[in-house]
Design a protein around this motif. Sequence first.
Motif, PDB file in Angstrom:
ATOM      1  N   ARG A 210       0.831  -1.209   0.000  1.00  0.00           N
ATOM      2  CA  ARG A 210       0.000   0.000   0.000  1.00  0.00           C
ATOM      3  C   ARG A 210       0.871   1.267   0.000  1.00  0.00           C
ATOM      4  NH1 ARG A 210      -5.498   0.169   2.229  1.00  0.00           N
ATOM      5  NH2 ARG A 210      -6.439  -1.909   2.281  1.00  0.00           N
ATOM      6  N   ARG A 214       0.907   4.400  -2.788  1.00  0.00           N
ATOM      7  CA  ARG A 214       0.184   5.519  -2.172  1.00  0.00           C
ATOM      8  C   ARG A 214      -0.054   6.689  -3.117  1.00  0.00           C
ATOM      9  NH1 ARG A 214       5.416   5.829  -1.102  1.00  0.00           N
ATOM     10  NH2 ARG A 214       6.481   7.844  -0.847  1.00  0.00           N
ATOM     11  N   HIS A 219      -7.029   5.321  -1.886  1.00  0.00           N
ATOM     12  CA  HIS A 219      -7.324   4.702  -0.590  1.00  0.00           C
ATOM     13  C   HIS A 219      -6.219   3.755  -0.114  1.00  0.00           C
ATOM     14  CE1 HIS A 219     -11.259   6.459  -0.798  1.00  0.00           C
ATOM     15  NE2 HIS A 219     -11.561   5.806  -1.908  1.00  0.00           N
ATOM     16  N   MET A 223      -3.588   2.749   6.396  1.00  0.00           N
ATOM     17  CA  MET A 223      -4.088   1.387   6.550  1.00  0.00           C
ATOM     18  C   MET A 223      -4.469   1.180   8.010  1.00  0.00           C
ATOM     19  SD  MET A 223      -2.326  -2.295   5.556  1.00  0.00           S
ATOM     20  CE  MET A 223      -1.573  -2.802   7.112  1.00  0.00           C
ATOM     21  N   HIS A 246      -9.832   1.409   3.683  1.00  0.00           N
ATOM     22  CA  HIS A 246      -8.507   1.551   4.284  1.00  0.00           C
ATOM     23  C   HIS A 246      -8.177   0.391   5.228  1.00  0.00           C
ATOM     24  CE1 HIS A 246      -7.558   5.606   2.857  1.00  0.00           C
ATOM     25  NE2 HIS A 246      -8.835   5.898   3.031  1.00  0.00           N
TER      26      HIS A 246
END
Length: 515
Positions: A210, A214, A219, A223, A246
Motif C-alpha cells: 500500500r 500511495r 485509498h 491502513m 482503508h
Amino acid sequence: MGHEPPFPSREGGAAPRWRRAASSQHGTGARGCCRTQAATTARQPHQGRAAPAAPQMKCENCTKKECSKKQKNDETQSTSVDALSSNDGSEEKNEFDTLANAKILLSDCLACDSCMTLEEGARVFQQNQKEFFRILNLNKKCDTSKHKVLAVSLCPQSLPYFAAKFNLSVNEAAKRLCGFLKSLGVHYVFDTTIAADFSILESQREFVQRYQRRNQEEHALPMFASACPGWIRYAERVLTNLVTSHICTAKSPQQIMGSLVKGYFARQQNLSPDKIFHVVVAPCYDKKLEALREDFYTALYNSPEVDCVLTSGEIVQIMEQKNVSMKDVTEVAVDSLFDDLKEGDVVRHEGKRSDGYLEHIFKHAAKELFGMDVKEITYKALKNKDFQEVTLEKDGETVLRFAAAYGFRNIQNMVLKLKKGKFLYHFVEVLACPGGCLNGKGQAQTEDGKPDRALLAQMEEVYTAIPVRLPETNLHVQRMYQDWLEGTDSRKVQDTLHTTYSAVNQSTSSLDIKW
C-alpha cells in the motif's frame, strides 16, 4: 435511569448500565450491541399475554442521533446523553466535541440496522456454554454419525487472565486450562499464536504494498488494522466505504485459526471440516459476532470456520459450575497442529496489550522501505494513554507515522480527522476496548461490569513477561506457506488468509451523524 457517557472513558470507565444488567445474568458483561435483547428474547415465556418488555438502551458505540426502531410512547425510558465536557480548547478536541455533542438516545437501539439483526442476536446467544455441552453430550451418545472432533483454540490475551486470577505462571495456566478442557471431553487444545503469526506477516506485506502504491491509489493509505471485530463491525455498520477501503484485508488471528483448524488440520487428520466443532476462547464478546461472518464459512461443507466462541469469563463459569479449581487440575501440554508434536512454552508478539501489529509492521516497513533496523520503539502519548504515536525519522524528515487508537472515543476522533482530510498517519492499530485486548469485556470484570483494575495490572505484568517470538522466525509458518499455501504470493494465500470489508448499505433516511 442515570445519565451515561456515549463512549467509554479514557481509562476504560464504568460499563453502560445495560451492560451491567447483562452481567448479573451472564457472569461478565458484553460490550457490543444487542446481547441483552438476545438473552431476554430467549428467556421470555410463550404465553397468551405478552411479558413486559425489558428496558433497552442504545449501545454506547452507535452514532445514530435517533434509533430507527424507537417507539414514540417510550419517552420515559428515552434518556438523552449530554456530551463529554471539554478540558482544553484545542482545535482537535473541539472537532471531537462537535461529534459528541449530538444527543444520543439510550432507548430501543437494539437490533437496529446499525447494530445487530434479531437473527444475529439469536445466533450470538447460541454461542454459549450450553452449545459447548450439547456437543460434548452428543459425543457420549451411541450414534457415532453425530460425533464431532472437539477442538478448542486459546487466544494469547486470555491466558494472562487465567494466570493472574489463579496465581499461576502463564505456562501453568495454559497447561491446566488444557487439562481442564480435556477432562470435559475436548480432543485438541491449540494456541492461536501461530494464526497471529500469519495475520501479522500478511499485514506487514500489505502495508509495504500500500505504501508503494500511495501515489497511485487514493485509498492505499492510511491502513487500519483488521484484527479487532468490534472495530470492524463498527466500521462496516456505521462508517462508509471511505473508511472500510482503508482496512487491511488480512484476516484476524481468530479466523485464520479457523482456516488452520478446518483446513490444514482437518486435511492432516483426514477429517471433513463439518466433523470438527471448533471453539475459540477469547477475551471479548465481539469475537462471537466475528464468527458469524458469511465470508468465514465453508459452504461446500456447510461449516463455519469457528463454530462457537466462549469468553474467558464463560470458561471460569464452567469451572465454578463444575466446582473445579485450576490449582487442582492436572497439567496437560497444549497440542500442536503438526503431527503429534506438543507446544512448548507460551510465546507472544511485540506489543504490551495486544498482538503487536503496530510494532511488527513498523519495524518491517522501516527495514523494507528505508533500509533501517529499528530495535526499540518509543511511543508518544497524545491526548490520553490509549492514543499514542510512533514516528520514523530519516535525514530530518518524518517518513513513517503510526498510531495506536484504543477505545471508541479515540476511534471516533481518528475517523473524524480522516473525514476532514487532516489525517497524518500511515498506519493505525485500532482496538475497540480501552486498554487493548487484555481489557476485553469477557474477562477481568467486576460483578457490576467495571474493569477489575487490580487484576488487569497483574495481567499486564504477566503478559509483558512472556518471551517474544517474531513471526518470521516460526519455521512451521514458513513450511506451511510452501507446503499448504503454495507460496507466499499464491492465490490460495489470498483465499485463505485474506477477506474484504465494506460498508453495509444504510437507508437514505438514516439519521447518522454527518462527519
